[in-house]
Scaffold this active site. Structure first.
Site, PDB file in Angstrom:
ATOM      1  N   LEU A   1      42.081  50.631  42.161  1.00  0.00           N
ATOM      2  CA  LEU A   1      40.844  51.071  41.490  1.00  0.00           C
ATOM      3  C   LEU A   1      40.084  49.915  40.845  1.00  0.00           C
ATOM      4  CD1 LEU A   1      42.050  54.384  39.773  1.00  0.00           C
ATOM      5  CD2 LEU A   1      41.104  54.053  42.071  1.00  0.00           C
TER       6      LEU A   1
ATOM      7  N   ARG B 150      39.019  45.164  48.782  1.00  0.00           N
ATOM      8  CA  ARG B 150      39.265  44.068  49.732  1.00  0.00           C
ATOM      9  C   ARG B 150      38.842  42.703  49.184  1.00  0.00           C
ATOM     10  NH1 ARG B 150      38.285  48.363  53.563  1.00  0.00           N
ATOM     11  NH2 ARG B 150      40.093  48.527  54.925  1.00  0.00           N
TER      12      ARG B 150
ATOM     13  N   HIS C 210      35.038  52.584  41.759  1.00  0.00           N
ATOM     14  CA  HIS C 210      35.751  53.865  41.673  1.00  0.00           C
ATOM     15  C   HIS C 210      35.548  54.502  40.297  1.00  0.00           C
ATOM     16  CE1 HIS C 210      38.551  51.613  44.562  1.00  0.00           C
ATOM     17  NE2 HIS C 210      38.095  52.607  45.281  1.00  0.00           N
TER      18      HIS C 210
ATOM     19  N   SER D 177      34.985  45.791  45.502  1.00  0.00           N
ATOM     20  CA  SER D 177      35.719  46.328  46.657  1.00  0.00           C
ATOM     21  C   SER D 177      37.181  45.939  46.504  1.00  0.00           C
ATOM     22  CB  SER D 177      35.162  45.725  47.952  1.00  0.00           C
ATOM     23  OG  SER D 177      36.082  45.923  49.006  1.00  0.00           O
TER      24      SER D 177
ATOM     25  N   LYS E 290      28.330  52.567  48.349  1.00  0.00           N
ATOM     26  CA  LYS E 290      28.984  51.405  48.977  1.00  0.00           C
ATOM     27  C   LYS E 290      29.345  51.694  50.438  1.00  0.00           C
ATOM     28  CE  LYS E 290      31.427  47.658  49.367  1.00  0.00           C
ATOM     29  NZ  LYS E 290      32.837  47.915  49.565  1.00  0.00           N
TER      30      LYS E 290
ATOM     31  N   GLN F 204      42.317  55.909  59.429  1.00  0.00           N
ATOM     32  CA  GLN F 204      41.025  55.218  59.369  1.00  0.00           C
ATOM     33  C   GLN F 204      41.150  53.699  59.469  1.00  0.00           C
ATOM     34  OE1 GLN F 204      40.085  56.920  55.400  1.00  0.00           O
ATOM     35  NE2 GLN F 204      39.250  54.912  54.912  1.00  0.00           N
TER      36      GLN F 204
ATOM     37  N   GLU G 297      35.731  48.950  39.221  1.00  0.00           N
ATOM     38  CA  GLU G 297      34.573  49.538  38.540  1.00  0.00           C
ATOM     39  C   GLU G 297      33.785  50.509  39.430  1.00  0.00           C
ATOM     40  OE1 GLU G 297      33.377  49.636  35.414  1.00  0.00           O
ATOM     41  OE2 GLU G 297      35.202  48.614  34.801  1.00  0.00           O
TER      42      GLU G 297
HETATM   43  P1  AMP Z   1      37.719  53.306  48.759  1.00  0.00           P
HETATM   44  O1  AMP Z   1      38.882  53.379  47.842  1.00  0.00           O
HETATM   45  O2  AMP Z   1      37.293  51.917  49.073  1.00  0.00           O
HETATM   46  O3  AMP Z   1      37.872  54.179  49.973  1.00  0.00           O
HETATM   47  O4  AMP Z   1      36.496  53.929  47.953  1.00  0.00           O
HETATM   48  C1  AMP Z   1      36.562  55.218  47.397  1.00  0.00           C
HETATM   49  C2  AMP Z   1      35.174  55.634  46.955  1.00  0.00           C
HETATM   50  O5  AMP Z   1      34.678  54.673  46.014  1.00  0.00           O
HETATM   51  C3  AMP Z   1      34.166  55.683  48.103  1.00  0.00           C
HETATM   52  O6  AMP Z   1      33.317  56.809  47.931  1.00  0.00           O
HETATM   53  C4  AMP Z   1      33.405  54.398  47.941  1.00  0.00           C
HETATM   54  O7  AMP Z   1      32.096  54.433  48.447  1.00  0.00           O
HETATM   55  C5  AMP Z   1      33.392  54.235  46.431  1.00  0.00           C
HETATM   56  N1  AMP Z   1      33.176  52.829  46.078  1.00  0.00           N
HETATM   57  C6  AMP Z   1      33.908  51.764  46.476  1.00  0.00           C
HETATM   58  N2  AMP Z   1      33.371  50.624  45.995  1.00  0.00           N
HETATM   59  C7  AMP Z   1      32.277  50.973  45.284  1.00  0.00           C
HETATM   60  C8  AMP Z   1      31.286  50.250  44.558  1.00  0.00           C
HETATM   61  N3  AMP Z   1      31.316  48.925  44.456  1.00  0.00           N
HETATM   62  N4  AMP Z   1      30.303  50.954  43.979  1.00  0.00           N
HETATM   63  C9  AMP Z   1      30.252  52.312  44.071  1.00  0.00           C
HETATM   64  N5  AMP Z   1      31.155  53.050  44.740  1.00  0.00           N
HETATM   65  C10 AMP Z   1      32.152  52.396  45.344  1.00  0.00           C
END
Ligand code: AMP
Length: 293
Positions: A33, A187, A37, A185, A149, A61, A35
């Site tokens: 997690l 990543r 998230h 991110s 994002k 995925q 900012e």
């Molecule tokens: P993930 O864990 O990368 O699959 O992301 C989970 C959710 O968090 C997804 O809906 C992403 O679009 C959102 N998310 C990830 N990074 C960001 C970010 N920098 N700003 C806003 N939402 C984000």
């Protein structure tokens, strides 16, 4: 806050909440997690009575086994963060539970998955749709929160919810960036110090595209080309794609008008980074929008 690993237990908890009239906000994540998230979690805590997040590294995925196995995970830190933000439950099922063998069903959302990330990674969005649908079926949230994002993910999940009559409200929230413009991110953790210092080039190239359009450019190929020029100035940033698409259909467009999405993906060593910007373009005017919808 509780961490729930069993599907049946999660289903029972969510069902009991609904029976009591409690509204459920749901934030699906892959964990690690940050900012970005947390902005979704905060909105859910604000809008719903109880917030459930999932931390599930969905192997369907990932197109490369390596990326899947090495995906950053830190459940202790995630749990502390989630708790301090007011999350009620973390749903953290195992991959074997979610995809018992044989697993023979998948969800395909057409058209909106063709361009951008779908071009190079055709299996990716099938995995996203299938994984999200399973999570929705287990939790039956009233609301779900996604980030700009991943715009293609948000569009395809919304389409799937409409097509399959899932009665869930989707809330899409803007990209959260660091001070230098790099979008948060999980990543980003893959980047070395040097790579991290060049990563803001993604956002800078989008700003260049935006400026060109502001100055009157209406040919999408010309804008894409300039974005590529900026990115190519950093040889260790390898372009996966630069695309300008219609915000509704996510199909590539020639002429810049209406609501458009400028999106790109760049590989910097081990990290595949994505970024995007939404623009509302009229004949002589242009403005940036926080989200696609
Ligand atoms: P993930 O864990 O990368 O699959 O992301 C989970 C959710 O968090 C997804 O809906 C992403 O679009 C959102 N998310 C990830 N990074 C960001 C970010 N920098 N700003 C806003 N939402 C984000």
């Amino acid at each position: 806050m509780q961490i729930v690993k069993q599907i049946e237990r999660m289903r029972k908890i969510a069902s009991d909440l609904r029976k009591k009239g409690t509204t459920i906000g749901f934030v699906p994540t892959l964990g690690a997690l940050h900012e970005g998230h947390l902005s979704l979690i905060r909105k859910s805590v604000e809008m719903a009575d109880q917030t459930i997040i999932s931390i599930f590294v969905n192997r369907l995925q990932f197109d490369q086994e390596e990326d899947f196995k090495q995906y950053p995970q830190d459940i202790t830190r995630d749990a502390d963060l989630a708790k301090s933000e007011g999350v009620s439950y973390i749903f953290r099922p195992s991959s074997d539970q979610m995809y018992p063998s044989p697993f023979r069903t998948s969800v395909d959302v057409e058209e909106v998955t063709e361009a951008m990330c779908g071009r190079q990674r055709p299996e990716h969005f099938r995995g996203v749709a299938t994984g999200c649908l399973k999570l929705f079926q287990i939790i039956h949230p009233h609301m779900t929160f996604f980030g700009q994002k991943d715009p293609q993910q948000a569009v395809l999940v919304r389409q799937m919810m409409r097509d399959l009559n899932l009665d869930i409200e989707m809330v899409l929230l803007p990209i959260v960036r660091m001070n230098d413009g790099l979008a948060y991110s999980s990543r980003n953790q893959y980047l070395s110090e040097d790579e991290r210092s060049l990563a803001p080039i993604l956002y800078q190239s989008l700003l260049t595209g935006k400026r060109l359009i502001e100055e009157g450019e209406r040919n999408s190929e010309a804008v894409e080309e300039q974005i590529r020029v900026i990115l190519q100035a950093k040889p260790s940033a390898v372009i996966d794609y630069v695309a300008i698409v219609d915000a509704g259909t996510l199909q590539e467009i020639d002429k810049l008008e209406g609501r458009v999405l400028m999106a790109l993906a760049v590989q910097i060593s081990k990290a595949r980074l994505i970024d995007n910007m939404v623009l509302q373009i009229d004949r002589s005017k242009m403005r940036e929008l926080p989200t696609l919808f």
